[in-house]
Design a protein around this motif. Structure first.
Motif, PDB file in Angstrom:
ATOM      1  N   SER A  74       0.846  -1.198   0.000  1.00 63.07           N
ATOM      2  CA  SER A  74       0.000   0.000   0.000  1.00 63.07           C
ATOM      3  C   SER A  74       0.882   1.250   0.000  1.00 63.07           C
ATOM      4  CB  SER A  74      -0.897   0.014   1.244  1.00 63.07           C
ATOM      5  OG  SER A  74      -0.089   0.161   2.408  1.00 63.07           O
ATOM      6  N   PRO A  75       0.320   2.400  -0.352  1.00 61.82           N
ATOM      7  CA  PRO A  75       1.092   3.649  -0.281  1.00 61.82           C
ATOM      8  C   PRO A  75       1.648   3.907   1.127  1.00 61.82           C
ATOM      9  CG  PRO A  75      -0.908   4.004  -1.560  1.00 61.82           C
ATOM     10  CD  PRO A  75      -1.003   2.612  -0.967  1.00 61.82           C
ATOM     11  N   GLU A  76       0.889   3.530   2.158  1.00 60.73           N
ATOM     12  CA  GLU A  76       1.349   3.738   3.535  1.00 60.73           C
ATOM     13  C   GLU A  76       2.556   2.858   3.865  1.00 60.73           C
ATOM     14  OE1 GLU A  76      -2.670   4.986   2.867  1.00 60.73           O
ATOM     15  OE2 GLU A  76      -1.898   2.942   2.736  1.00 60.73           O
ATOM     16  N   ARG A  77       2.517   1.598   3.457  1.00 57.88           N
ATOM     17  CA  ARG A  77       3.647   0.684   3.708  1.00 57.88           C
ATOM     18  C   ARG A  77       4.875   1.138   2.927  1.00 57.88           C
ATOM     19  NH1 ARG A  77       2.312  -1.766   8.230  1.00 57.88           N
ATOM     20  NH2 ARG A  77       0.408  -2.959   8.048  1.00 57.88           N
ATOM     21  N   ARG A  78       4.678   1.570   1.684  1.00 57.61           N
ATOM     22  CA  ARG A  78       5.796   2.035   0.864  1.00 57.61           C
ATOM     23  C   ARG A  78       6.402   3.311   1.455  1.00 57.61           C
ATOM     24  NH1 ARG A  78       6.120  -0.537  -4.056  1.00 57.61           N
ATOM     25  NH2 ARG A  78       6.880   1.260  -5.206  1.00 57.61           N
ATOM     26  N   ALA A  79       5.580   4.202   1.979  1.00 57.82           N
ATOM     27  CA  ALA A  79       6.089   5.414   2.626  1.00 57.82           C
ATOM     28  C   ALA A  79       6.872   5.056   3.888  1.00 57.82           C
ATOM     29  CB  ALA A  79       4.936   6.363   2.955  1.00 57.82           C
ATOM     30  N   LEU A  80       6.387   4.080   4.640  1.00 60.05           N
ATOM     31  CA  LEU A  80       7.091   3.646   5.851  1.00 60.05           C
ATOM     32  C   LEU A  80       8.479   3.114   5.514  1.00 60.05           C
ATOM     33  CD1 LEU A  80       6.744   3.328   8.949  1.00 60.05           C
ATOM     34  CD2 LEU A  80       5.895   1.009   8.489  1.00 60.05           C
ATOM     35  N   MET A  81       8.609   2.447   4.369  1.00 61.08           N
ATOM     36  CA  MET A  81       9.922   1.953   3.933  1.00 61.08           C
ATOM     37  C   MET A  81      10.927   3.097   3.836  1.00 61.08           C
ATOM     38  SD  MET A  81       8.783  -0.661   0.910  1.00 61.08           S
ATOM     39  CE  MET A  81      10.453  -1.009   0.364  1.00 61.08           C
ATOM     40  N   LEU A  82      10.484   4.259   3.401  1.00 63.78           N
ATOM     41  CA  LEU A  82      11.376   5.405   3.203  1.00 63.78           C
ATOM     42  C   LEU A  82      11.547   6.246   4.463  1.00 63.78           C
ATOM     43  CD1 LEU A  82      10.061   6.542  -0.292  1.00 63.78           C
ATOM     44  CD2 LEU A  82      12.091   5.147   0.225  1.00 63.78           C
ATOM     45  N   ASP A  83      10.531   6.254   5.332  1.00 57.32           N
ATOM     46  CA  ASP A  83      10.521   7.178   6.467  1.00 57.32           C
ATOM     47  C   ASP A  83      10.856   6.560   7.815  1.00 57.32           C
ATOM     48  OD1 ASP A  83       9.716   9.112   4.626  1.00 57.32           O
ATOM     49  OD2 ASP A  83       7.580   8.780   5.038  1.00 57.32           O
ATOM     50  N   TYR A  84      10.904   5.235   7.915  1.00 57.25           N
ATOM     51  CA  TYR A  84      11.139   4.622   9.231  1.00 57.25           C
ATOM     52  C   TYR A  84      12.522   5.023   9.733  1.00 57.25           C
ATOM     53  CZ  TYR A  84      10.259   1.284  12.965  1.00 57.25           C
ATOM     54  OH  TYR A  84      10.011   0.708  14.183  1.00 57.25           O
ATOM     55  N   PRO A  85      12.606   5.593  10.943  1.00 55.00           N
ATOM     56  CA  PRO A  85      13.885   6.150  11.415  1.00 55.00           C
ATOM     57  C   PRO A  85      14.900   5.094  11.878  1.00 55.00           C
ATOM     58  CG  PRO A  85      12.147   6.526  13.029  1.00 55.00           C
ATOM     59  CD  PRO A  85      11.497   5.869  11.845  1.00 55.00           C
ATOM     60  N   ALA A  86      16.154   5.395  11.613  1.00 56.42           N
ATOM     61  CA  ALA A  86      17.252   4.522  12.025  1.00 56.42           C
ATOM     62  C   ALA A  86      17.293   4.372  13.544  1.00 56.42           C
ATOM     63  CB  ALA A  86      18.580   5.058  11.501  1.00 56.42           C
ATOM     64  N   GLU A  87      16.827   5.359  14.275  1.00 55.78           N
ATOM     65  CA  GLU A  87      16.828   5.290  15.747  1.00 55.78           C
ATOM     66  C   GLU A  87      15.978   4.119  16.251  1.00 55.78           C
ATOM     67  OE1 GLU A  87      15.670   8.386  14.176  1.00 55.78           O
ATOM     68  OE2 GLU A  87      17.820   8.776  13.987  1.00 55.78           O
ATOM     69  N   ASN A  88      15.072   3.619  15.406  1.00 52.59           N
ATOM     70  CA  ASN A  88      14.210   2.496  15.791  1.00 52.59           C
ATOM     71  C   ASN A  88      14.841   1.142  15.501  1.00 52.59           C
ATOM     72  OD1 ASN A  88      12.391   4.462  16.475  1.00 52.59           O
ATOM     73  ND2 ASN A  88      10.910   3.971  14.898  1.00 52.59           N
ATOM     74  N   LEU A  89      16.039   1.157  14.929  1.00 61.69           N
ATOM     75  CA  LEU A  89      16.720  -0.072  14.528  1.00 61.69           C
ATOM     76  C   LEU A  89      18.011  -0.225  15.311  1.00 61.69           C
ATOM     77  CD1 LEU A  89      16.348   0.324  10.652  1.00 61.69           C
ATOM     78  CD2 LEU A  89      14.805  -0.888  12.207  1.00 61.69           C
ATOM     79  N   ALA A  90      18.469  -1.482  15.449  1.00 59.58           N
ATOM     80  CA  ALA A  90      19.738  -1.731  16.147  1.00 59.58           C
ATOM     81  C   ALA A  90      20.371  -3.011  15.613  1.00 59.58           C
ATOM     82  CB  ALA A  90      19.505  -1.868  17.656  1.00 59.58           C
ATOM     83  N   PHE A  91      21.694  -3.032  15.591  1.00 54.63           N
ATOM     84  CA  PHE A  91      22.424  -4.245  15.241  1.00 54.63           C
ATOM     85  C   PHE A  91      22.357  -5.201  16.425  1.00 54.63           C
ATOM     86  CE2 PHE A  91      24.642  -0.942  12.741  1.00 54.63           C
ATOM     87  CZ  PHE A  91      24.479  -1.481  11.465  1.00 54.63           C
ATOM     88  N   ASP A  92      22.178  -6.491  16.162  1.00 59.61           N
ATOM     89  CA  ASP A  92      22.069  -7.452  17.264  1.00 59.61           C
ATOM     90  C   ASP A  92      23.418  -7.773  17.912  1.00 59.61           C
ATOM     91  OD1 ASP A  92      23.242  -9.232  15.459  1.00 59.61           O
ATOM     92  OD2 ASP A  92      21.729 -10.792  15.729  1.00 59.61           O
ATOM     93  N   ASP A  93      24.511  -7.273  17.357  1.00 57.19           N
ATOM     94  CA  ASP A  93      25.822  -7.528  17.952  1.00 57.19           C
ATOM     95  C   ASP A  93      26.402  -6.283  18.633  1.00 57.19           C
ATOM     96  OD1 ASP A  93      26.414  -6.006  15.696  1.00 57.19           O
ATOM     97  OD2 ASP A  93      28.165  -7.204  15.144  1.00 57.19           O
ATOM     98  N   ALA A  94      25.598  -5.232  18.753  1.00 59.66           N
ATOM     99  CA  ALA A  94      26.087  -3.968  19.343  1.00 59.66           C
ATOM    100  C   ALA A  94      26.121  -4.044  20.847  1.00 59.66           C
ATOM    101  CB  ALA A  94      25.222  -2.810  18.887  1.00 59.66           C
TER     102      ALA A  94
END
Length: 188
Positions: free
Chosen positions: A168-188
């Protein structure tokens, strides 16, 4: 076409497959699968991995391999890579050519699916795999020829889950806008 190795040398040395002609310092895979069980990784995932590999001095260029240009991350990521000044080439040809390019990569990046583990089973070059699987189990860690496996996790829990992908347009927009602060490497 017949895809057989022409030179099965020791691990991390050059192996020629089909039309592949070099061992790439890295290869970045962007999947365009849109089945409901295969959510696409966010742009921030690819940017995080690239920043890390550059900071560690492991890469000097990027080769993006993708099936087609339907994934909205592709043009934005290409522009960002150009902006940070890293040489970029792309590979989007036959399945044989694309797999051959990936098999010569030392640093591979994948989203959810069986394609990535399949490629890694065929390669003797993989030093490190980064993947984003929305909490879904992947089988990279059971492949003995991979030096190191790192999952990028959605620690905030706000990204598309397995079964929610609908293109959907919403899912595709989330692909571009989801912030890096919400992600983490599992080995950090």
């Amino acid at each position: 076409a017949d895809v057989r190795p022409t030179d099965r040398a020791a691990p991390f040395t050059r192996t020629s497959w089909a039309s592949a002609s070099e061992v790439f310092e890295d290869a970045l895979v962007i999947s365009t699968w849109v089945a409901p069980t295969y959510p696409q990784p966010p742009l921030a995932f690819y940017q995080m991995v690239i920043r890390r590999l550059l900071a560690e001095g492991r890469i000097t260029r990027i080769k993006m391999v993708f099936e087609n240009r339907l994934n909205p991350v592709i043009p934005v990521l290409e522009a960002w890579i150009a902006q940070i000044g890293v040489p970029l080439t792309t590979q989007s040809g036959t399945l044989i050519d694309d797999v051959a390019a990936l098999m010569n990569g030392r640093y591979l990046v994948f989203g959810l699916g069986t394609f990535g583990p399949g490629v890694c089973q065929l390669s003797e070059h993989v030093e490190q795999v980064f993947y984003f699987a929305s909490g879904w189990p992947q089988h990279f860690k059971s492949i003995p020829t991979i030096g190191r496996v790192v999952e990028v996790l959605d620690v905030a829990g706000g990204y598309t889950k397995v079964g929610e992908w609908d293109n959907s347009p919403e899912r595709r927009a989330l692909m571009l806008d989801y912030p890096a602060e919400n992600l983490a490497f599992d080995d950090a």
